[in-house]
Every structure is written in structure tokens, then in C-alpha cells.
Design a protein around this motif. Structure first.
Motif, PDB file in Angstrom:
ATOM      1  N   ARG A   1      -6.331  -4.659  -4.938  1.00  0.00           N
ATOM      2  CA  ARG A   1      -6.865  -5.228  -3.607  1.00  0.00           C
ATOM      3  C   ARG A   1      -8.182  -6.016  -3.938  1.00  0.00           C
TER       4      ARG A   1
ATOM      5  N   ALA B   1      -8.221  -8.927  -6.284  1.00  0.00           N
ATOM      6  CA  ALA B   1      -7.716 -10.091  -5.621  1.00  0.00           C
ATOM      7  C   ALA B   1      -8.696 -10.743  -4.537  1.00  0.00           C
ATOM      8  N   PHE B   2      -9.462  -9.757  -3.756  1.00  0.00           N
ATOM      9  CA  PHE B   2     -10.549 -10.365  -3.045  1.00  0.00           C
ATOM     10  C   PHE B   2     -11.777 -10.923  -3.720  1.00  0.00           C
TER      11      PHE B   2
ATOM     12  N   VAL C   1      -3.826   0.395  -6.676  1.00  0.00           N
ATOM     13  CA  VAL C   1      -3.562  -0.470  -5.613  1.00  0.00           C
ATOM     14  C   VAL C   1      -4.688  -0.724  -5.047  1.00  0.00           C
ATOM     15  N   ALA C   2      -5.893   0.061  -4.804  1.00  0.00           N
ATOM     16  CA  ALA C   2      -6.999  -0.512  -4.094  1.00  0.00           C
ATOM     17  C   ALA C   2      -7.761  -1.373  -5.083  1.00  0.00           C
TER      18      ALA C   2
ATOM     19  N   ARG D   1       0.855  -1.320   0.038  1.00  0.00           N
ATOM     20  CA  ARG D   1       0.055   0.057   0.015  1.00  0.00           C
ATOM     21  C   ARG D   1       0.979   1.009   0.076  1.00  0.00           C
TER      22      ARG D   1
END
Length: 114
Positions: free
Chosen positions: A107, A110-111, A103-104, A3
Motif C-alpha cells: 500500500r 502504491a501511494f 500488504v502494508a 487487507r
């Protein structure tokens, strides 16, 4: 993915006047004129906009407070000059926000895929 470090409150406080100054159509037009034509007087600038010379001066003062323009006296007039460093600062702030969003979103992806 690591992050990125968030912008500090001091950096955000510095960025706010910059983006506020850029958020007005007349001020943005003044910057474009100064970029394209080089240093100009209020008289020369006011001929390009449908506002009074006093309004142009006030807009230039806002741009100067944000560090986007500077002025120098030449006789009875002030010559206004664009300062590209602050526009580069704006670019860096936006690039930083873009990286943080990337980046968010990474994530989130990926989630969702897990």
C-alpha cells in the motif's frame, strides 16, 4: 491488494506466553537440547547449562505453561519432551505478521508511486 484479517485479541493473548517463553536464551537452549536429543531429565539438561537444576526446572515450567514441552514421571524423575505443535503456532503467527507487513508495504509503495 486486500487487507488481511488482523489477529483477534484472543489469538494474541494465546501468542504472548509463547513468545515470552521463547524470548529467554536458557529456555531457547533447553528447547534446542530437547529437539536434538529427544526426551531428557532435568539432571541431563542441567549438565548442559551454567544454571542450577532448580533454575532449569523453573525454565521448563515456563515452557510447559506455554505448551512447548511436556513432562512425564518416570520413577523419581520427570522426563521432559519437546512439543513441536506450539513452535508451529509461533511460525504461523510470524508468517501472518510477515504477510501483513507485505500488504502494508505494498500500500505504501502504491501511494508513493501515485
Amino acid at each position: 491488494m486486500s487487507r488481511p484479517e488482523a489477529l483477534s485479541p484472543a489469538r494474541l493473548k494465546d501468542a504472548a506466553p509463547l513468545f515470552a517463553a521463547l524470548g529467554d536464551a536458557t529456555r531457547l537452549g533447553l528447547l534446542v537440547s530437547l529437539c536434538a536429543s529427544g526426551p531428557l531429565t532435568v539432571t541431563r539438561l542441567s549438565g548442559q547449562f551454567d544454571v542450577s537444576r532448580q533454575a532449569i526446572t523453573k525454565h521448563l515450567d515456563v515452557l510447559a505453561e506455554a505448551g512447548l514441552v511436556t513432562s512425564a514421571r518416570q520413577g523419581r524423575e520427570r522426563i521432559w519432551t519437546f512439543e513441536p505443535k506450539r513452535l508451529e503456532d509461533a511460525h504461523q503467527y510470524l508468517a501472518r505478521l510477515s504477510r501483513e507487513w507485505d500488504v502494508a508495504l505494498g500500500r505504501l509503495k502504491a501511494f508513493v508511486e501515485d
